[in-house]
Each structure stands twice: as structure tokens, then as C-alpha cells.
Design a protein around this motif. Structure first.
Motif, PDB file in Angstrom:
ATOM      1  N   ALA A 206      34.436  18.520  11.334  1.00 23.97           N
ATOM      2  CA  ALA A 206      33.947  20.410  10.500  1.00 23.97           C
ATOM      3  C   ALA A 206      34.614  21.602  10.540  1.00 23.97           C
ATOM      4  N   GLU A 207      35.209  22.125  10.905  1.00 23.53           N
ATOM      5  CA  GLU A 207      35.952  22.658  11.534  1.00 23.53           C
ATOM      6  C   GLU A 207      37.580  22.383  10.288  1.00 23.53           C
ATOM      7  N   ILE A 208      37.775  21.986  10.633  1.00 24.87           N
ATOM      8  CA  ILE A 208      39.235  20.934   9.833  1.00 24.87           C
ATOM      9  C   ILE A 208      38.911  20.653   7.607  1.00 24.87           C
ATOM     10  N   GLN A 209      37.533  20.196   7.714  1.00 23.33           N
ATOM     11  CA  GLN A 209      37.119  19.364   5.942  1.00 23.33           C
ATOM     12  C   GLN A 209      37.033  21.167   5.757  1.00 23.33           C
ATOM     13  N   ALA A 210      36.446  22.372   5.616  1.00 24.08           N
ATOM     14  CA  ALA A 210      36.918  23.621   5.921  1.00 24.08           C
ATOM     15  C   ALA A 210      37.809  24.157   4.838  1.00 24.08           C
ATOM     16  N   ILE A 211      38.764  23.654   5.831  1.00 27.19           N
ATOM     17  CA  ILE A 211      39.932  24.511   6.271  1.00 27.19           C
ATOM     18  C   ILE A 211      40.788  23.971   5.031  1.00 27.19           C
ATOM     19  N   LYS A 212      40.712  22.034   4.576  1.00 27.50           N
ATOM     20  CA  LYS A 212      41.041  21.288   3.495  1.00 27.50           C
ATOM     21  C   LYS A 212      40.613  21.387   2.567  1.00 27.50           C
ATOM     22  N   MET A 213      39.606  21.845   1.842  1.00 25.58           N
ATOM     23  CA  MET A 213      38.872  22.240   0.786  1.00 25.58           C
ATOM     24  C   MET A 213      39.624  23.540   0.387  1.00 25.58           C
ATOM     25  N   ASP A 214      39.641  24.353   1.582  1.00 28.19           N
ATOM     26  CA  ASP A 214      39.915  26.005   1.029  1.00 28.19           C
ATOM     27  C   ASP A 214      41.291  25.757   0.519  1.00 28.19           C
ATOM     28  N   SER A 215      42.513  24.466   1.634  1.00 25.64           N
ATOM     29  CA  SER A 215      44.073  24.799   0.704  1.00 25.64           C
ATOM     30  C   SER A 215      43.858  23.944  -0.779  1.00 25.64           C
ATOM     31  N   ALA A 216      43.426  22.834  -0.199  1.00 22.42           N
ATOM     32  CA  ALA A 216      42.944  22.512  -2.197  1.00 22.42           C
ATOM     33  C   ALA A 216      42.694  23.170  -3.463  1.00 22.42           C
TER      34      ALA A 216
ATOM     35  N   ILE B  99      39.108  23.584  -3.780  1.00 24.60           N
ATOM     36  CA  ILE B  99      38.300  23.026  -4.060  1.00 24.60           C
ATOM     37  C   ILE B  99      36.883  23.548  -4.383  1.00 24.60           C
ATOM     38  N   ALA B 100      36.808  24.783  -3.226  1.00 22.12           N
ATOM     39  CA  ALA B 100      35.790  24.934  -2.099  1.00 22.12           C
ATOM     40  C   ALA B 100      34.861  25.241  -3.518  1.00 22.12           C
ATOM     41  N   HIS B 101      35.182  26.131  -4.238  1.00 22.03           N
ATOM     42  CA  HIS B 101      34.309  26.851  -4.600  1.00 22.03           C
ATOM     43  C   HIS B 101      33.365  25.828  -6.161  1.00 22.03           C
ATOM     44  N   TYR B 102      33.980  24.874  -5.696  1.00 21.69           N
ATOM     45  CA  TYR B 102      33.214  23.607  -6.593  1.00 21.69           C
ATOM     46  C   TYR B 102      32.103  23.303  -5.926  1.00 21.69           C
ATOM     47  N   PHE B 103      31.488  23.562  -5.059  1.00 21.43           N
ATOM     48  CA  PHE B 103      30.547  22.691  -4.321  1.00 21.43           C
ATOM     49  C   PHE B 103      29.479  23.952  -3.422  1.00 21.43           C
ATOM     50  N   THR B 104      28.458  23.125  -3.374  1.00 19.67           N
ATOM     51  CA  THR B 104      27.153  24.352  -2.744  1.00 19.67           C
ATOM     52  C   THR B 104      26.823  24.387  -1.921  1.00 19.67           C
ATOM     53  N   ASN B 105      26.955  22.789  -1.107  1.00 21.61           N
ATOM     54  CA  ASN B 105      27.064  22.870  -0.119  1.00 21.61           C
ATOM     55  C   ASN B 105      27.863  21.484   0.854  1.00 21.61           C
ATOM     56  N   VAL B 106      28.296  22.187   1.817  1.00 25.70           N
ATOM     57  CA  VAL B 106      28.880  21.014   2.559  1.00 25.70           C
ATOM     58  C   VAL B 106      28.208  20.565   3.505  1.00 25.70           C
ATOM     59  N   VAL B 107      27.851  19.636   3.929  1.00 24.25           N
ATOM     60  CA  VAL B 107      26.976  19.349   4.750  1.00 24.25           C
ATOM     61  C   VAL B 107      28.267  18.002   5.708  1.00 24.25           C
ATOM     62  N   THR B 108      28.476  18.629   7.432  1.00 23.17           N
ATOM     63  CA  THR B 108      28.655  17.151   7.951  1.00 23.17           C
ATOM     64  C   THR B 108      28.227  16.931   8.881  1.00 23.17           C
ATOM     65  N   SER B 109      28.662  15.478   9.591  1.00 17.32           N
ATOM     66  CA  SER B 109      28.325  14.844  10.621  1.00 17.32           C
ATOM     67  C   SER B 109      27.264  15.890  11.930  1.00 17.32           C
ATOM     68  N   GLU B 110      27.924  17.116  12.276  1.00 24.58           N
ATOM     69  CA  GLU B 110      27.594  17.792  13.029  1.00 24.58           C
ATOM     70  C   GLU B 110      26.127  18.893  12.953  1.00 24.58           C
ATOM     71  N   ASN B 111      26.287  18.949  11.562  1.00 24.36           N
ATOM     72  CA  ASN B 111      25.454  20.056  11.271  1.00 24.36           C
ATOM     73  C   ASN B 111      24.513  19.318  10.583  1.00 24.36           C
ATOM     74  N   ALA B 112      24.518  18.013  10.125  1.00 27.72           N
ATOM     75  CA  ALA B 112      23.211  17.259   9.584  1.00 27.72           C
ATOM     76  C   ALA B 112      22.776  16.069  11.249  1.00 27.72           C
ATOM     77  N   ASN B 113      23.346  16.119  12.227  1.00 30.23           N
ATOM     78  CA  ASN B 113      23.191  15.471  13.294  1.00 30.23           C
ATOM     79  C   ASN B 113      22.855  14.206  12.991  1.00 30.23           C
ATOM     80  N   ALA B 114      24.125  13.888  12.398  1.00 31.42           N
ATOM     81  CA  ALA B 114      23.998  12.126  11.690  1.00 31.42           C
ATOM     82  C   ALA B 114      24.606  12.088  10.923  1.00 31.42           C
ATOM     83  N   LYS B 115      25.350  10.905  10.680  1.00 27.08           N
ATOM     84  CA  LYS B 115      26.334  10.069   9.744  1.00 27.08           C
ATOM     85  C   LYS B 115      26.471   9.197   9.388  1.00 27.08           C
ATOM     86  N   LYS B 116      26.904   9.316   7.654  1.00 29.32           N
ATOM     87  CA  LYS B 116      26.632   8.364   7.008  1.00 29.32           C
ATOM     88  C   LYS B 116      27.517   7.185   8.114  1.00 29.32           C
TER      89      LYS B 116
END
Length: 230
Positions: free
Chosen positions: A132-142, A144-161
Motif C-alpha cells: 500500500a505505501e509503495i503504490q501510493a508513492i508510485k501513483m504520485d511519482s507518475a 496519475i493519482a488524480h485520475y482515481f477515486t479509490n485505491v484498493v490494496t490487499s491490505e485494506n481489503a483483507n484479501a487479494k486478487k
């Protein structure tokens, strides 16, 4: 189909993981003088690491290993594959890799053009198995964060794809229904079969044109094809 919500994977779908990772590995190779340890080829170092990292993430998606196993073992496994004793490498390369990686900005070809095309027309969200912490930085660095309303990670969903629970969680927090939502990703098992199991239509981003047994709703090789659909 008049879709109301779009869900994207991040790594290898929008964010160019291989290019960004290769840049980090090049910096590590130079900074920590890995040639002196017997790794004579920067390209071989990068190739072995990327292949091993990809396999470990596939094992993680299948619930065979945990996040911590990836972090602790990917560099030692790459060194052993190169015939180097990991004990000879005293630096914490994984920590430095994780520090550098999320600040790399490169997106895959036409990904930004796609997001610009869709922005304001659909609510868009990310579903990722990444840290989660890395994905947020990736999106800011690229940027693209402003394009997305929600960012769902396996940590906050307590499940993963591909567990349907992560998609159900993403639908719930986004106020979306499976029947009018579309999942877009490059990983056939995690993104496509997982989302299909939760009742979503799917776009398989498939630049290599690999064959699959169970067809997604859309199978595309370039983002221009999705722009034609949406």
C-alpha cells in the motif's frame, strides 16, 4: 455496455514495472559495486532479478508465500542464480530498491493518453496486490493519482486478487455494482478470472497476445483498442 465504474490494476497495466525496476537495478549495480562481487553483467543481474521477482509475485497471488518472503528472498535468489553467495553482499539491497522504486515515473505506452481519454467520463479506481505505501508513492511519482477515486490494496481489503472478496470490497467502497463495472488488467489469473468470479466484465490488457482458455469480455493488445470501446 454503458459502464459506470472502471477498475484498473496498476503494475504492468499502467505503471511500467519492468522499466522502472530495471532503472533501480542499474543504480544498485553501480552504487554498490556489484561487479566487484563477481556480477559482471548489469543486464544479467536485472534479468535474473526481474524473472525471480515476477515468479515470487505469482506465488504470492496464489497464496503460496507472504509479502515478507518476497522482500527477504528475491535478492538472495537472484544472487544464487548468478552463482554469487548472497553472504558476500553486505548492503540491504532490498531496502534500497524499495526506497528507489516507487519514485520512478514511467508509464506503459499510451497509458496516460488512455487515462486522459477516460478522465471525467467514468469514475476510475485501482485494485492492486502491491504494498500500500509503495503504490501510493508510485501513483504520485507518475502523476496519475488524480485520475482515481479509490485505491484498493490487499491490505485494506483483507484479501487479494484473484479472491472475489477484494473485488466485492472495491465495489462496496466505490458505490458500484458488478453488473455495470469493468476490470482492466494484465494478469489473466488475478485480474481477469478474479474479477469474472465477482461478476465484473473484464478487459485483458494482453500486449503479447497470449492465448487463454476462458475469454475475457475484451482482449486487447493496445490501449487504443480500449479507447475505441469506451
Amino acid at each position: 455496455m454503458p459502464y459506470k465504474h472502471l477498475f484498473f490494476d496498476l503494475d504492468h497495466t499502467l505503471w511500467d514495472f519492468d522499466r522502472n525496476s530495471a532503472e533501480c537495478l542499474s543504480e544498485l549495480y553501480t552504487t554498490f559495486r556489484l561487479a566487484d562481487a563477481g556480477i559482471t553483467s548489469e543486464s544479467e543481474f536485472s534479468r535474473h532479478f526481474i524473472d525471480i521477482n515476477k515468479k515470487l509475485w505469482a506465488d504470492y497471488d496464489k497464496n503460496l508465500i507472504e509479502h515478507t518472503y518476497i522482500r527477504e528472498n528475491r535478492f538472495p535468489m537472484a544472487f544464487r542464480a548468478l552463482g554469487i553467495d548472497p553472504a558476500l553482499i553486505k548492503a540491504d539491497l532490498n531496502a534500497e530498491y524499495l526506497r528507489l522504486l516507487p519514485y520512478k515515473p514511467h508509464l506503459l505506452e499510451s497509458a496516460r493518453e488512455l487515462l486522459d481519454h477516460l478522465h471525467g467520463r467514468y469514475p476510475m479506481h485501482i485494485i492492486t496486490n502491491g504494498f500500500a505505501e509503495i503504490q501510493a508513492i508510485k501513483m504520485d511519482s507518475a502523476e496519475i493519482a488524480h485520475y482515481f477515486t479509490n485505491v484498493v490494496t490487499s491490505e485494506n481489503a483483507n484479501a487479494k486478487k484473484p479472491d472475489p472478496l477484494v473485488f466485492e470490497y472495491a465495489l462496496r467502497i466505490s458505490g458500484a455494482n458488478a453488473a455495470d463495472s469493468l476490470m482492466i488488467g494484465d494478469n489473466y489469473e488475478a485480474d481477469i478470472l478474479g474479477a469474472k468470479g465477482a461478476g465484473l466484465d473484464t478487459v485483458f490488457y494482453n500486449p503479447a497476445g497470449i492465448s487463454v482458455d476462458e475469454q475475457p469480455t475484451y482482449n486487447i493488445r493496445h490501449w487504443s483498442e480500449l479507447m475505441d470501446i469506451l
